[in-house]
Design an enzyme around this catalytic site. Sequence first.
Site, PDB file in Angstrom:
ATOM      1  N   ASP A 198       0.953  -1.501  -0.324  1.00 17.02           N
ATOM      2  CA  ASP A 198       0.208  -0.142  -0.400  1.00 17.02           C
ATOM      3  C   ASP A 198       0.579   0.902   0.145  1.00 17.02           C
ATOM      4  O   ASP A 198       2.478   1.226   0.838  1.00 17.02           O
ATOM      5  CB  ASP A 198      -0.606  -0.464   1.212  1.00 17.02           C
TER       6      ASP A 198
HETATM    7  P1  ADP Z   1      -4.030   4.602  -0.357  1.00 14.11           P
HETATM    8  O1  ADP Z   1      -4.284   3.577  -1.166  1.00 14.11           O
HETATM    9  O2  ADP Z   1      -2.876   6.069  -1.042  1.00 14.11           O
HETATM   10  O3  ADP Z   1      -3.814   4.548   1.067  1.00 14.11           O
HETATM   11  P2  ADP Z   1      -7.185   5.603  -0.275  1.00 14.11           P
HETATM   12  O4  ADP Z   1      -7.988   4.144  -0.871  1.00 14.11           O
HETATM   13  O5  ADP Z   1      -7.369   5.897   1.381  1.00 14.11           O
HETATM   14  O6  ADP Z   1      -5.453   5.903  -0.509  1.00 14.11           O
HETATM   15  O7  ADP Z   1      -7.530   7.126  -1.344  1.00 14.11           O
HETATM   16  C1  ADP Z   1      -7.501   7.363  -2.257  1.00 14.11           C
HETATM   17  C2  ADP Z   1      -7.413   8.429  -3.171  1.00 14.11           C
HETATM   18  O8  ADP Z   1      -9.365   9.101  -2.540  1.00 14.11           O
HETATM   19  C3  ADP Z   1      -6.960   9.596  -1.625  1.00 14.11           C
HETATM   20  O9  ADP Z   1      -5.868  10.044  -2.758  1.00 14.11           O
HETATM   21  C4  ADP Z   1      -7.474  10.414  -2.258  1.00 14.11           C
HETATM   22  O10 ADP Z   1      -7.676  11.210  -3.316  1.00 14.11           O
HETATM   23  C5  ADP Z   1      -9.118  10.229  -1.748  1.00 14.11           C
HETATM   24  N1  ADP Z   1      -9.998  10.349  -0.501  1.00 14.11           N
HETATM   25  C6  ADP Z   1     -10.222   9.556   0.289  1.00 14.11           C
HETATM   26  N2  ADP Z   1     -10.143   9.875   2.087  1.00 14.11           N
HETATM   27  C7  ADP Z   1     -10.376  11.205   1.868  1.00 14.11           C
HETATM   28  C8  ADP Z   1     -10.251  12.668   2.679  1.00 14.11           C
HETATM   29  N3  ADP Z   1     -10.965  11.892   3.668  1.00 14.11           N
HETATM   30  N4  ADP Z   1     -10.806  13.595   2.166  1.00 14.11           N
HETATM   31  C9  ADP Z   1     -10.420  13.849   0.581  1.00 14.11           C
HETATM   32  N5  ADP Z   1      -9.625  13.276  -0.265  1.00 14.11           N
HETATM   33  C10 ADP Z   1      -9.587  11.686   0.085  1.00 14.11           C
HETATM   34 MG    MG Z   2      -4.212   3.630   2.546  1.00 12.27          MG
END
Ligand code: ADP
Ligand code: MG
Length: 658
Positions: free
Chosen positions: A336
Amino acid sequence: MNGNTRPSPWTTSEAIRTYASGALWTAGLVLVFVVGHGPDQAGWWRIRTDAAGWVFLASALVGGWNFFPKGVRAARTLRLDMNFLMTAAIAGAVLIGEPLEAAAIAFLFSLAELLESSAVVRARHSIDALLRLAPEVATLVAEDGSERTVPASDLRAGERVRVRPGEKVPIDGVVVEGQSGVNQANVTGESVPVAKSVGDPVFASTLNTDGFLEIEATTDAGDTTLHRIARLVREAQSKRSPTEQFVQKFARYYTPAVTAAAVLVMAVPPLLGLGTGLMWFERGLTLLVIACPCALVIATPVTIVSAITSAARHGVLIKGGEYVESLGATCAIAFDKTGTLTLGELEVTDVVPLGDMSGDRLLRLAAAMERRSEHPIAEAIVRYASETGGLREDGWTVEEFRAHPGLGVTATVDGARVAVGTIELLAPADDARRFGDHFDALQRAGRTVVVVSRDGVPLGLIGLADALRPEAPGVLARLRREGVHHQILLTGDQNYAARAIGDAVGVDEVMAELKPEGKVAAVREIVRAHRGAAMVGDGVNDAPALAAADVGIAMGGAGSPATIETADIALMADDLNMLPYARRVSQLARRLVRFNIAFALGIKAILAVGAVGGFVSLIVAVLVGDMGASLAVTLNAMRLARLKPRQAGDPPRGDHVA
Ligand code: ADP
Ligand code: MG
C-alpha cells in the site's frame, strides 16, 4: 503436546525413568566389560544365567514403562504408532536374547522423546520468558502525590506510575509527565531508543533509558501489549502448518509400509532357506525401529514453532505456521502506498481557489468536513487549517456527513452538497480539464490533489505531499536481492503521485486510483499471477486487501491493537526494516523444514537398506535413526533464533545468521 502448562520436561516421572534406564544400561555395559556374558545359550535362556542380562532387562523395563502402556493400547486398536513399534521391537529383542539391544531401544527412545518434548516445550515457553521481562514492581503514585511500591501485576487502568532512568515501564500507558528515550526492543524489536514525551504511548517491559516519566496506565496489568503478543503466539504455535499436516498424512502410510516390510524380512528369506530365522528376525526388528516416524514428524513443528517464537522476540508477530511457509515461499509483495511506503504524515502544500471563494475560506470549509474523517488526508487538512488561523467553522452546519472509502467525504453544508475528495467523487467520468492547468501542475509535482466542490461546481484544489519512508528504497532493494522479484504498489491515489513514489522506491508496477474493492481485486490477481503473494498495508483501512493476500502484513502493531488482530503478520515496530527480517525468518524456516524432512527420510532410507543387508544393528537404528535424527532436526531449528533484524547502523547485510 499441550506444552503451555507443563512443568520442566527434565523432572517429570518419564524423565526420571529415562535416567534410571540409562544408569542401568550403563551398569549392564560395565558388567559385560568386567565379568562378560554368561554361558552362550541361544534365546531368552541366555539372559537367565547372565547377570548383565538381568540388569539390561531391568533397564528395558524401566525405560520402556514410559511407552509400554501406550504401545499395548495402540496394538489393541490396531494403530501402528511409535509406542507400539518400540514396544514390539523391545519384546522381540528380549525374545531373541538380546537384552542389551532391548535396553538400548528403551533408553534411547525415551531419551529422544525427552529431547523432543524439551525442545518443543522450550520453544513454546520462551514466549513466557518474554513476559518475565516485565518488571515485578512498580512505583504507584497515590491521589495525594505520595509514592508506594506495589507489585506490577496489581496495576489497573487509570493508575499512575513513575519510572526512573534505568527502570522498565511496568504497564502500557501514556506519558503524562516528563520525557525520555525508551528502548522498546522487548516489544517492537527496534534497539534504538524512541523519544517519548507527554501524550506518547509506552509499553510494559520497555526500558526507560535516560529521563523521568510519569505514566497513566491504559490497561490492566494482565492485558498489556506484551500479554497480547504472548497469547497470539501461543495460539499460532498450536495451529498446524500445511507441511506439518502433510507429513502427518505421509507418516500414516510410511509407518505401515515399513512395518509390512519388516514382517516380510522376518518371514520370506528364511522360507526361501536364506540364512537363519534368528538373523532375519533381528533384521526385521531393526526395520521396525526404523518405521518409527518420530524425527520426520517433529521436523516441521519444531522448526515452525522456533520461527514463530524467535520472530516474536524481535517484534514480528506471525499468527500461524502457514504464514511462515507462505511468506518464505512468496516472490511477490504488494505494498500500500500511504503509511506503508510513505510515512503517512501528509502535509498540505497548496491551496488553489478556482472560483470566488478565498483560499482561506476554502481550506476551512474542507477542514470543517474533514474533522469527521480519520483519513491521513483529513488529518493533514485539519492540522493545516488550525495552524493557519485557527479552526473557526464560519458558522457552517455540516449535516449528512459521509465518508466514501477511496474517494473522499461528502456532506450537506448550509443546504448545499459539498464534496472533498477525488474527481470521481465530484462527478463520475468527469475530467480534470475544467480545472485548467492547476490540476496537472500539482499532479506533475507529485502531489495528491483533493478537489473541493459545491453542488457539482469545483471551488478549489488542495495539494498534499507525503514523505517517503527513508528506509523504503533500501528495504525494497534488499527484498529483491533476497528473491522478492515482483513488487507492486497499490493505491487509491492518483497516477502521478503514485508514480512519483513508485519510482522513488523502485517498485516494478504501480496500480493507482484503486478503490478499496479495486485493491482487493488487484491483490487477488497478483496472488493468481505469481502463485501466492503477500500484501503489506495498513491493518485498519486495508484490511480487506490484506485478507485477500496469502499473507497480510501490517506495521505499527505496538500502537494499534486492531492492526495486530487483523493482520496475519504484525510488525510491532512502525519500521519497514522488519519486513526483510520477517521474510528471512520465514525463508530460513521453510528451507530448514525441507532440509529436516529430507534429512530424516534420507537417514531412514540408508538405515533401512543397511538393516536388510545386516550392516545396521538395532542399537545403531535407534541411536542414529531416532535419537540422532530428532536431535539433529531440533538443533537445526535452533538456528532460527540467531537470525536478527537489521538495525540502524548495521552493515548492509547485517541480519545474516551469526
Ligand atoms: P491509499 O491507497 O493511498 O491509502 P485511499 O484509498 O485511502 O488511499 O484514498 C484514495 C484517494 O481517495 C485519496 O488519494 C484521496 O484522493 C481520496 N480520499 C480518500 N479519503 C479522503 C478524505 N477523507 N478526504 C479527501 N480525500 C480523500
Ligand atoms: Mg491507505
